[in-house]
Enzyme design. Structure first.
Site, mmCIF file in Angstrom:
data_model
loop_
_atom_site.group_PDB
_atom_site.id
_atom_site.type_symbol
_atom_site.label_atom_id
_atom_site.label_comp_id
_atom_site.label_asym_id
_atom_site.label_seq_id
_atom_site.Cartn_x
_atom_site.Cartn_y
_atom_site.Cartn_z
ATOM 1 N N HIS A 11 0.829 -1.212 0.000
ATOM 2 C CA HIS A 11 0.000 0.000 0.000
ATOM 3 C C HIS A 11 0.858 1.254 0.000
ATOM 4 O O HIS A 11 2.077 1.215 0.232
ATOM 5 C CB HIS A 11 -0.919 0.003 1.221
ATOM 6 C CG HIS A 11 -0.155 -0.040 2.499
ATOM 7 N ND1 HIS A 11 0.483 1.057 3.026
ATOM 8 C CD2 HIS A 11 0.101 -1.068 3.353
ATOM 9 C CE1 HIS A 11 1.099 0.721 4.148
ATOM 10 N NE2 HIS A 11 0.883 -0.566 4.364
ATOM 11 N N GLU A 84 -1.984 -7.061 7.660
ATOM 12 C CA GLU A 84 -0.607 -6.956 8.144
ATOM 13 C C GLU A 84 -0.441 -7.718 9.447
ATOM 14 O O GLU A 84 -1.410 -8.003 10.163
ATOM 15 C CB GLU A 84 -0.227 -5.479 8.330
ATOM 16 C CG GLU A 84 1.201 -5.221 8.828
ATOM 17 C CD GLU A 84 2.305 -5.728 7.908
ATOM 18 O OE1 GLU A 84 2.389 -6.957 7.720
ATOM 19 O OE2 GLU A 84 3.095 -4.897 7.421
#
Length: 205
Positions: A11, A84
């Site tokens: 990202h 994550e």
């Protein structure tokens, strides 16, 4: 089994990453730079079309994938296994701050981040396992296809090491960092994975 090409992107930059702070399960926003990186990824996707887009459920990954989805007219899929790693006590902190508080623990982490993860953090081996399973599921859902996958730095590095047969303890040395919105390509064919490219920027700098 027909292989699939997965194009993995970290990202865009977040408000914590600008200060080199660990952002794991914390849902932190992109910076202006991060949004610009997302737009660059969208332009790259328009020039290199994919059949599907999958993202982590965290907002920074969803926002990064959005320009690519708009460019290609695709509805993104969410994959919980791509979230994550949970960094436990390190969420929102820097490694330098951790080292100042507990230098021995910081040194142990640097030497072997799998055997000596941060206090309260997710087991890196478990993270690698769920990430690998997620990418294999995505590949199986798109045989012969090209898929953009937007996820996270540590999760993707652990997963790449797992899929490519690199010792997990070496993930920080072998893959120092995946750059924001850069693309790394792999070909997944069942239990076999090949690395096609690594950290390719979306635009010339």
């Amino acid at each position: 089994m027909t292989s699939a090409t997965l194009l993995l992107a970290r990202h865009g930059q977040t408000v914590w990453h600008a200060g080199n702070r660990y952002a794991g399960v914390s849902d932190v926003a992109l910076t202006d730079t991060g949004y610009a990186q997302a737009e660059a990824l969208g332009r790259w996707a328009a020039a290199h079309p994919v059949d599907a887009v999958w993202t982590s459920p965290l907002s920074r990954a969803i926002a990064t994938a959005d320009p690519a989805c708009r460019a290609l007219g695709l509805v993104p899929h969410r994959e919980p296994g791509l979230r994550e790693c949970d960094f436990g006590a390190m969420e929102g902190r820097t490694l330098a701050e951790f080292a100042a508080q507990d230098p021995e623990a910081a040194d142990a982490f640097r030497a072997d981040p799998v055997a000596h993860p941060f206090p309260g953090a997710e087991d890196p081996r478990a993270a690698a396992g769920r990430g690998s399973a997620a990418l294999r599921r995505i590949a199986a859902a798109h045989p012969g296809g090209r898929v953009l996958v937007v996820a996270h730095n540590t999760l993707l590095r652990l997963t790449l090491c797992s899929l490519l047969g690199v010792p997990l303890a070496e993930y920080r040395r072998v893959l120092p960092a995946l750059r924001n919105a850069a693309v790394s390509g792999i070909r997944v064919d069942g239990a076999h994975t090949a690395l096609l490219s690594l950290n390719v920027p979306c635009e010339q700098e």
